[in-house]
Design a protein around this motif. Structure first.
Motif, PDB file in Angstrom:
ATOM      1  N   PRO A 139      -9.582   1.309  -1.352  1.00 18.75           N
ATOM      2  CA  PRO A 139      -9.546   0.458  -0.154  1.00 18.75           C
ATOM      3  C   PRO A 139     -10.746  -0.480  -0.052  1.00 18.75           C
ATOM      4  CG  PRO A 139      -8.890   2.691   0.400  1.00 18.75           C
ATOM      5  CD  PRO A 139      -9.399   2.737  -1.009  1.00 18.75           C
ATOM      6  N   ARG A 205       0.368   0.295  -1.983  1.00 15.06           N
ATOM      7  CA  ARG A 205       0.119   0.605  -0.572  1.00 15.06           C
ATOM      8  C   ARG A 205      -1.278   0.157  -0.147  1.00 15.06           C
ATOM      9  NH1 ARG A 205       2.888   5.318  -2.145  1.00 15.06           N
ATOM     10  NH2 ARG A 205       0.923   6.438  -2.448  1.00 15.06           N
ATOM     11  N   GLU A 206      -2.273   0.429  -0.988  1.00 18.85           N
ATOM     12  CA  GLU A 206      -3.642   0.077  -0.614  1.00 18.85           C
ATOM     13  C   GLU A 206      -3.841  -1.442  -0.584  1.00 18.85           C
ATOM     14  OE1 GLU A 206      -5.624   1.992   0.711  1.00 18.85           O
ATOM     15  OE2 GLU A 206      -4.811   3.948   0.176  1.00 18.85           O
ATOM     16  N   ARG A 209      -2.395  -2.599   2.695  1.00 20.45           N
ATOM     17  CA  ARG A 209      -3.282  -2.248   3.792  1.00 20.45           C
ATOM     18  C   ARG A 209      -4.509  -3.140   3.850  1.00 20.45           C
ATOM     19  NH1 ARG A 209      -2.969   4.246   2.630  1.00 20.45           N
ATOM     20  NH2 ARG A 209      -0.948   4.622   3.646  1.00 20.45           N
TER      21      ARG A 209
END
Length: 252
Positions: A139, A205-206, A209
């Motif tokens: 992230p 997904r990261e 995000r």
């Protein structure tokens, strides 16, 4: 596994017992003669895909090593290109290796988790570096890349399909990761290099995000697996421009 110009077993052992930074400082002079360097067919296929999508202006090679990604950028960018890495040894080799003809390249020593740039790049690429980041670091890493891209800019990197469970390659990678985990449990400083920690689903997904619009481009040069999925794909994560928002993955 290695050419005659590559590192000897003792050199690899010393590298493996060093930190990631020190290990690559030691390996740098012979790195291009090892299988750790991204293969030329992957670099060439990425270049062709980016040519079709470009042209781009400014480019950044994230964790540039000896500059293979900078060579890609110099073929698809009209403006300046930059390589960033935290290994002084790798940057030294890159400066010597990447020479005219072609656009000049700049070199910056920095940690990818704390990039010293503003939003000045239209294209960021990276090749073969993500095994050096633990899943919990992704992230922050992706947020850094997002912060140095201009609106509408793209973050691009190739992903090779994982080997089939039970195959020889699967067993070798599983064994390598197990050895690295044992090594890091008993020896300091740690050497982070895990081949199986970078999973496409989790990465997608990261990236979403972090605010990216994520696409997946099949590199047709490498064909498809029996289930129809590409053997090699480009992940293309775009920083949304004005009026756009982050969205899910689009496959091609």
């Amino acid at each position: 596994m290695f050419s005659p110009e590559g590192p000897r077993l003792r050199e690899l052992a010393v590298q493996a017992l060093s930190s990631v930074e020190r290990g690559y400082d030691l390996l740098a002079p012979k790195f291009d003669h090892t299988p750790f360097r991204t293969p030329d067919p992957v670099l060439d296929a990425t270049t062709e895909a980016l040519r079709r999508a470009g042209p781009f202006d400014t480019g950044l090679d994230l964790c540039c090593g000896t500059g293979a990604g900078v060579d890609v950028l110099r073929q698809v960018c009209r403006g300046s290109v930059t390589g960033v890495d935290f290994s002084t040894g790798m940057l030294t080799v890159a400066r010597e290796r990447v020479r005219p003809p072609g656009p000049a390249a700049g070199w910056v020593r920095a940690d990818a988790r704390a990039l010293p740039f503003g939003p000045v790049f239209d294209l960021v690429v990276s090749f073969g570096a993500f095994g050096h980041f633990l899943p919990r670091e992704l992230p922050g890493l992706f947020a850094q890349v997002h912060s140095v891209l201009r609106p509408g800019g793209r973050f691009v990197f190739p992903v090779v399909a994982p080997p089939r469970p039970g195959s020889l390659t699967y067993g070798m990678l599983l064994g390598f990761d197990a050895v690295m985990r044992v090594r890091n449990a008993v020896w300091r400083p740690p050497f982070v290099m895990y081949y199986r920690a970078f999973r496409f689903g989790a990465v997608r997904r990261e990236l979403t995000r972090a605010g990216f619009r994520v696409e997946s481009w099949a590199l047709s040069e490498f064909g498809r697996r029996r289930d129809g999925s590409p053997r090699v794909r480009l992940v293309v994560a775009g920083r949304p421009g004005p009026g756009q928002t982050a969205a899910g993955t689009v496959n091609s």
